[in-house]
Scaffold this motif. Sequence first.
Motif, mmCIF file in Angstrom:
data_model
loop_
_atom_site.group_PDB
_atom_site.id
_atom_site.type_symbol
_atom_site.label_atom_id
_atom_site.label_comp_id
_atom_site.label_asym_id
_atom_site.label_seq_id
_atom_site.Cartn_x
_atom_site.Cartn_y
_atom_site.Cartn_z
ATOM 1 N N GLU A 18 -4.151 3.473 3.899
ATOM 2 C CA GLU A 18 -4.131 4.609 2.973
ATOM 3 C C GLU A 18 -5.258 4.478 1.955
ATOM 4 N N GLU A 19 -6.028 5.552 1.854
ATOM 5 C CA GLU A 19 -7.146 5.565 0.898
ATOM 6 C C GLU A 19 -6.743 6.292 -0.361
ATOM 7 N N THR A 52 -12.444 4.979 -8.226
ATOM 8 C CA THR A 52 -13.740 4.304 -8.193
ATOM 9 C C THR A 52 -13.566 2.916 -8.790
ATOM 10 N N PRO A 53 -13.793 1.835 -8.029
ATOM 11 C CA PRO A 53 -14.109 1.833 -6.596
ATOM 12 C C PRO A 53 -12.899 2.258 -5.763
ATOM 13 N N ARG A 71 -3.942 -4.659 -0.548
ATOM 14 C CA ARG A 71 -5.326 -4.195 -0.463
ATOM 15 C C ARG A 71 -6.115 -5.195 0.380
ATOM 16 N N PHE A 72 -7.270 -4.741 0.867
ATOM 17 C CA PHE A 72 -8.095 -5.600 1.713
ATOM 18 C C PHE A 72 -8.316 -6.971 1.068
ATOM 19 N N TYR A 99 -3.005 -1.327 2.801
ATOM 20 C CA TYR A 99 -2.509 -1.514 4.167
ATOM 21 C C TYR A 99 -1.023 -1.861 4.145
ATOM 22 N N THR A 100 -0.283 -1.214 5.022
ATOM 23 C CA THR A 100 1.164 -1.432 5.156
ATOM 24 C C THR A 100 1.495 -1.459 6.640
ATOM 25 N N LEU A 101 2.485 -2.238 7.035
ATOM 26 C CA LEU A 101 2.922 -2.182 8.435
ATOM 27 C C LEU A 101 3.634 -0.859 8.691
ATOM 28 N N THR A 102 3.399 -0.284 9.860
ATOM 29 C CA THR A 102 4.145 0.900 10.277
ATOM 30 C C THR A 102 5.511 0.447 10.806
ATOM 31 N N GLU A 103 6.339 1.401 11.222
ATOM 32 C CA GLU A 103 7.626 1.055 11.854
ATOM 33 C C GLU A 103 7.373 0.203 13.104
ATOM 34 N N LYS A 104 6.381 0.601 13.887
ATOM 35 C CA LYS A 104 5.998 -0.166 15.080
ATOM 36 C C LYS A 104 5.573 -1.584 14.698
#
Lengths: 103, 103
Positions: free
Chosen positions: B58-59, B63-64, B26-27, B69-74
């Motif tokens: 991904e959201e 609440t809240p 998460r952030f 966040y995850t790395l993509t294949e790239k």
Amino acid sequence: MTRTMATIGTKWKPIVIYTIGLKTLRFGEIFARIEIISKKVLTEQLKELVEDEIVAREEFNETPMRVEYTLTEKGIDLLKILNQLTLWNRKYNDPYRKRKPTP
Amino acid sequence: MTRTMATIGTKWKPIVIYTIGLKTLRFGEIFARIEIISKKVLTEQLKELVEDEIVAREEFNETPMRVEYTLTEKGIDLLKILNQLTLWNRKYNDPYRKRKPTP
């Protein structure tokens, strides 16, 4: 990581490393191949690359003095990684492959 | 090459990519791990990494709101190259190995 990226820099150094490649080139040859770099900037970048032992500088006692630049073993290792970055970029950022296809 | 380096940037992006690594964070978790980054800068860097499809965002409707966040294949492919850069740096820039030994 920060230190690594600071050594490589972004703008010119990878281009200078690529341009020298596995060749031995004189200043004027590097300058002519890069085209859009200024002599001042190329001089600075080469100086730093020599200091970081990525590029080897050899002087020859001729008139006018001949100076040649070659990648060191460390520089060639870095060149290989830069080549992988280019392949990575080509694989994913192919300009002919649209990011979001129009429906 | 210029375009590749511009995508990666120097200062923060490699650190953000490294920090996420193979995890999903998460952030606030990324922010806490990097420590010395500001929230504003991390937000910007993550936004650009998502735009460049290096990081997936991904959201979750909670609440809240939870955002992960995850790395993509790239991104994972790039992480592997960054790992090689780190190894390159360790091999040649070992701080305990003096560049010019005192005679």
